[in-house]
Design an enzyme around this catalytic site. Structure first.
Site: not given
Length: 123
Positions: A7, A56, A75, A117
């Site tokens: 994550h 998360e 990002h 993105e």
């Protein structure tokens, strides 16, 4: 020994606003939640229903200012099967923060200013 992605984390100021954004903008759904016994934090994991990777969202009760995102060069990237449809949706939502037509991508910003993105599926 083998490592695999699990994550990414974003700390958020308004958990409900962030959950609504990720659901509307990207179709992410809550897959699990952890609430601290003393109420000091809430962790909410969001998934796309396709891959095992999750995002998360961390809410901290006692954090009282906007998060410093630096130059915001870090990002999350999401592929989408209907790039033009996603672009129109994000344009209508007013969340597109940067476009790079030469590369065929664009970025959206979440309520805390984190960039995501958006990449065509076949790229």
């Amino acid at each position: 020994m083998q490592f695999r992605f699990d994550h990414n984390n974003y700390n958020v100021r308004d958990l409900d606003k962030s959950l609504a954004f990720y659901k509307e903008a990207l179709g992410l759904q809550e897959i699990r939640r952890k609430v601290a016994e003393d109420g000091s934090f809430i962790l909410v994991y969001l998934g796309d229903g396709i891959t095992p990777h999750s995002v998360e969202l961390t809410w901290l009760r006692d954090f009282d200012r906007a998060y410093n995102l630096g130059d915001n060069e870090i990002h999350l990237a999401m592929k989408v099967d209907d790039f033009e449809g996603a672009y129109q949706k994000h344009k209508e939502m007013g969340v597109i923060c940067f476009e790079n037509p030469k590369m065929g991508i664009y970025f959206i910003a979440d309520p805390d200013g984190y960039w995501i993105e958006i990449v065509p599926q076949n790229r």
